[in-house]
Design a protein around this motif. Structure first.
Motif, PDB file in Angstrom:
ATOM      1  N   GLY A  17       0.686  -0.916  -0.103  1.00 49.46           N
ATOM      2  CA  GLY A  17       0.312  -0.207   0.342  1.00 49.46           C
ATOM      3  C   GLY A  17       0.560   1.098  -0.635  1.00 49.46           C
ATOM      4  O   GLY A  17       2.058   0.973   0.586  1.00 49.46           O
ATOM      5  N   ASN A  18       0.757   2.969  -0.815  1.00 48.90           N
ATOM      6  CA  ASN A  18       1.076   3.550  -0.899  1.00 48.90           C
ATOM      7  C   ASN A  18       1.481   4.167   0.751  1.00 48.90           C
ATOM      8  O   ASN A  18       2.823   4.607   0.779  1.00 48.90           O
ATOM      9  N   GLU A  19       1.255   3.761   1.922  1.00 53.31           N
ATOM     10  CA  GLU A  19       0.911   4.141   3.477  1.00 53.31           C
ATOM     11  C   GLU A  19       2.987   3.489   3.304  1.00 53.31           C
ATOM     12  O   GLU A  19       3.354   4.516   4.370  1.00 53.31           O
ATOM     13  N   GLN A  20       3.147   2.075   3.181  1.00 58.46           N
ATOM     14  CA  GLN A  20       4.084   1.400   3.633  1.00 58.46           C
ATOM     15  C   GLN A  20       4.880   1.477   2.842  1.00 58.46           C
ATOM     16  O   GLN A  20       6.092   1.050   3.005  1.00 58.46           O
ATOM     17  N   VAL A  21       5.006   2.180   1.361  1.00 56.47           N
ATOM     18  CA  VAL A  21       5.915   1.416  -0.082  1.00 56.47           C
ATOM     19  C   VAL A  21       7.429   2.308   0.804  1.00 56.47           C
ATOM     20  O   VAL A  21       7.913   1.405   0.907  1.00 56.47           O
ATOM     21  N   VAL A  66      16.111   1.153  -5.101  1.00 58.60           N
ATOM     22  CA  VAL A  66      16.590   2.098  -5.321  1.00 58.60           C
ATOM     23  C   VAL A  66      15.484   3.061  -6.571  1.00 58.60           C
ATOM     24  O   VAL A  66      14.440   4.517  -6.551  1.00 58.60           O
ATOM     25  N   SER A  67      15.354   2.053  -7.257  1.00 57.23           N
ATOM     26  CA  SER A  67      13.623   3.149  -8.324  1.00 57.23           C
ATOM     27  C   SER A  67      12.579   2.790  -7.762  1.00 57.23           C
ATOM     28  O   SER A  67      12.023   3.216  -8.632  1.00 57.23           O
ATOM     29  N   GLN A  68      12.501   2.113  -6.759  1.00 53.93           N
ATOM     30  CA  GLN A  68      11.085   1.927  -6.393  1.00 53.93           C
ATOM     31  C   GLN A  68      10.617   3.421  -5.250  1.00 53.93           C
ATOM     32  O   GLN A  68       9.869   3.591  -5.213  1.00 53.93           O
ATOM     33  N   ILE A  69      12.278   4.206  -4.869  1.00 53.92           N
ATOM     34  CA  ILE A  69      11.994   4.890  -3.700  1.00 53.92           C
ATOM     35  C   ILE A  69      11.703   5.454  -4.723  1.00 53.92           C
ATOM     36  O   ILE A  69      11.440   7.250  -4.239  1.00 53.92           O
ATOM     37  N   ALA A  70      12.526   5.926  -5.790  1.00 54.44           N
ATOM     38  CA  ALA A  70      12.627   7.652  -6.519  1.00 54.44           C
ATOM     39  C   ALA A  70      11.332   6.935  -7.422  1.00 54.44           C
ATOM     40  O   ALA A  70       9.957   8.591  -7.437  1.00 54.44           O
TER      41      ALA A  70
END
Length: 96
Positions: A17-21, A66-70
């Motif tokens: 979920g978006n809050e936990q990403v 790293v790509s998903q934090i970005a």
């Protein structure tokens, strides 16, 4: 493969979920970085062979996080790569 294409394709596998990403990705990045460090430590201090396929897998996991934090921060992966190269060029100018 282009950086932004990788980021988009990798994002299809995100299952939180978006809050936990952000928290999940930050913790995952630290964990996978530790796996890379373990391989390097074993190679450097225990005289193990460097397992190339395992290193590729672990570096790929680091890249994914790293790509998903970005992605979470709405930063195109290409911008990160470009900015990093520009910083490196300033820090280490070419000797022509």
């Amino acid at each position: 493969m282009e950086f932004n294409d990788y980021q988009s394709l990798a994002n299809r596998t995100l299952r939180y979920g978006n809050e936990q990403v952000l928290t999940n990705c930050a913790l995952g990045l630290a964990s996978e970085s530790g796996e890379v460090l373990r391989l390097i430590q074993n190679y450097t201090f225990k005289n193990y062979d460097m397992p190339k396929e395992e290193l590729i897998k672990e570096l790929g996991d680091v890249l994914w996080y790293v790509s998903q934090i970005a992605e979470w921060a709405n930063i195109p992966f290409e911008d990160i790569a470009t900015s990093n190269i520009q910083m490196l060029e300033q820090r280490f100018p070419t000797q022509d």
